[in-house]
Scaffold this active site. Structure first.
Site, PDB file in Angstrom:
ATOM      1  CB  VAL A  48       1.253  -0.620  -8.370  1.00  0.00           C
ATOM      2  CG1 VAL A  48       2.610  -0.677  -9.065  1.00  0.00           C
ATOM      3  CG2 VAL A  48       0.306  -1.635  -9.004  1.00  0.00           C
ATOM      4  CB  CYS A  49       2.116   3.586  -5.036  1.00  0.00           C
ATOM      5  SG  CYS A  49       1.778   4.375  -6.625  1.00  0.00           S
ATOM      6  CD  GLU A  50       0.325  -1.020   0.901  1.00  0.00           C
ATOM      7  OE1 GLU A  50       0.373  -2.002   1.658  1.00  0.00           O
ATOM      8  OE2 GLU A  50      -0.707  -0.373   0.682  1.00  0.00           O
ATOM      9  CG  LEU A  53       6.844   4.033  -2.489  1.00  0.00           C
ATOM     10  CD1 LEU A  53       5.996   5.205  -2.043  1.00  0.00           C
ATOM     11  CD2 LEU A  53       8.170   4.502  -3.024  1.00  0.00           C
TER      12      LEU A  53
END
Length: 156
Positions: A48-50, A53
């Site tokens: 999810v962070c990937e 960002l």
């Protein structure tokens, strides 16, 4: 609850890492020149962070057109953040809140996230050129992405 809109943004200096080495990044250095978008994220190298960002990477020109500098902030070390940035072609600074002071100041620190103590919540803040919080969003659901349309509207 995250710090409220209308309040003065807590200033900070955090480390960022790139090929030139470690660098200090201070929020108030932008005051008078540009707005700042602070994107707190739980952990580098998570799906999810990937996605979040990389989405910012792909729309970075939109933020630059709105005279805003974007920063990703997590409790990861600056060295793991550098590897994460390189692996994903991220061209905006990732800032290490390794000591958890900034996540605490902005009130976006999980006490416990699936057994990990002291991980940043997924949160977004827009800081005006004057250092005022003009947009604030924080989620207790680490899978919920910020409202990027609302972030851009706050910058317009």
């Amino acid at each position: 609850m995250a710090i409220a809109t209308g309040s003065q943004a807590p200033d900070f200096t955090l480390k960022s890492k790139n090929d030139e080495g470690l660098a200090d990044v201070t929020l108030s250095a932008n005051y008078g020149e540009s707005a700042s978008v602070l994107l707190f994220f739980p952990l580098a190298f998570t799906s999810v962070c990937e996605a979040e960002l990389c989405g910012i990477r792909d729309s970075l020109a939109d933020y630059e057109g709105l005279n805003a500098k974007v920063y990703g902030i997590s409790v990861d070390s600056p060295f793991s953040q550098e590897a994460f940035a390189k692996a994903n072609g991220l061209t905006f600074p990732l800032l290490s809140d390794f000591n958890k002071e900034v996540s605490t100041a902005y009130d976006v620190l999980f006490e416990d996230l699936i057994g990990f103590k002291g991980v940043s919540k997924r949160a977004a803040f827009v800081i005006s050129k004057d250092g005022e919080v003009i947009y604030a969003e924080s989620s207790d659901d680490p899978k919920q992405l910020p409202n990027f349309d609302a972030i851009k509207a706050a910058l317009a």
